[in-house]
Design an enzyme around this catalytic site. Structure first.
Site, mmCIF file in Angstrom:
data_model
loop_
_atom_site.group_PDB
_atom_site.id
_atom_site.type_symbol
_atom_site.label_atom_id
_atom_site.label_comp_id
_atom_site.label_asym_id
_atom_site.label_seq_id
_atom_site.Cartn_x
_atom_site.Cartn_y
_atom_site.Cartn_z
ATOM 1 C CG PHE A 89 -1.831 1.185 1.310
ATOM 2 C CD1 PHE A 89 -2.971 1.254 0.523
ATOM 3 C CD2 PHE A 89 -1.550 2.264 2.154
ATOM 4 C CE1 PHE A 89 -3.816 2.353 0.578
ATOM 5 C CE2 PHE A 89 -2.392 3.369 2.219
ATOM 6 C CZ PHE A 89 -3.531 3.409 1.415
ATOM 7 C CE1 TYR A 124 2.630 5.193 3.725
ATOM 8 C CE2 TYR A 124 2.759 7.576 3.792
ATOM 9 C CZ TYR A 124 3.251 6.336 4.151
ATOM 10 O OH TYR A 124 4.379 6.265 4.925
ATOM 11 C CB SER A 165 7.120 9.198 -3.372
ATOM 12 O OG SER A 165 7.744 8.142 -2.688
ATOM 13 C CD GLU A 168 9.484 4.262 0.472
ATOM 14 O OE1 GLU A 168 9.228 5.041 1.389
ATOM 15 O OE2 GLU A 168 9.367 4.574 -0.736
HETATM 16 C C1 SIN Z 1 4.659 5.675 0.515
HETATM 17 O O1 SIN Z 1 4.613 6.390 -0.472
HETATM 18 O O2 SIN Z 1 3.813 4.777 0.696
HETATM 19 C C2 SIN Z 1 5.734 5.822 1.540
HETATM 20 C C3 SIN Z 1 6.312 7.155 1.649
HETATM 21 C C4 SIN Z 1 7.012 7.644 0.422
HETATM 22 O O3 SIN Z 1 7.824 6.905 -0.159
HETATM 23 O O4 SIN Z 1 6.765 8.763 0.008
#
Ligand code: SIN
Length: 187
Positions: free
Chosen positions: A24, A26, A28, A99
């Site tokens: 999942f 949310y 980038s 990440e």
């Molecule tokens: C995500 O996008 O789910 C985690 C945070 C990011 O990489 O911006």
């Protein structure tokens, strides 16, 4: 806890034991999909909100001048929109590296738009991680983002791309849109 969560994440779930693996995204991971996937669908996670409370020392800022990126904050009765991707186990080598700045993989339940519930992995920067910056006023968050830049580009572009992706999916996120508006006032 150090910023770098790669070693910790490798120990968190036995990915080989999953029949199907869903991720999942949310932040980038909604708009920058630099990994192969088998299937994808818009999805929701319950009892979380998206907040620009996570520091970025590696992608959208530097250790000296960290940027701010999204994390999920536990919030009863709120729902957060994101994208779900069905992926293979191998993809986590790349994702764990991408990440690594304080995000730990958590197993959660998500709802795909077709109503199906899936178990999914989400990268979450919890308040106890070393890169967590926490709450600040919208103006202060926008000010920090406006001046931050890192190897992945200007921090403000993270906000603009996320806001555009949310609009593309007919989603409203007042926190994201308020930061976007504050950034436009600074420009
Ligand atoms: C995500 O996008 O789910 C985690 C945070 C990011 O990489 O911006």
């Amino acid at each position: 806890m150090s910023h770098d969560t790669q070693a910790l994440n490798k120990q968190r779930q036995n990915l080989a034991s999953y029949d199907e693996i869903w991720l999942f995204g949310y932040g980038s991971l909604i708009y920058k999909v630099d990994f192969p996937f088998i299937d994808s669908a818009p999805a929701y996670i319950e009892h979380f909100t998206r907040r620009f409370w996570q520091g970025s020392h590696d992608h959208r800022g530097t250790p000296e001048a960290p940027g701010r990126v999204a994390t999920l904050i536990a919030t009863p009765n709120e729902t957060c929109f994101g994208m779900a991707y069905q992926v293979s186990e191998e993809v986590f080598e790349h994702l764990d590296h991408r990440e690594k700045n304080g995000y730990l993989r958590h197993e959660v339940k998500i709802q795909l738009v077709n109503g199906k519930t899936k178990t999914a992995l989400v990268y979450l920067g919890a308040p106890d991680n070393a890169a967590f910056l926490g709450d600040a006023s919208i103006e202060n968050i926008a000010h920090q983002i406006f001046y931050a830049t890192g190897p992945s580009g200007a921090n403000r572009d993270y906000v603009f791309e996320l806001a555009n992706a949310l609009r593309h999916h007919q989603q409203v996120d007042e926190h994201v849109f308020a930061i976007e508006a504050a950034l436009n006032r600074l420009a």
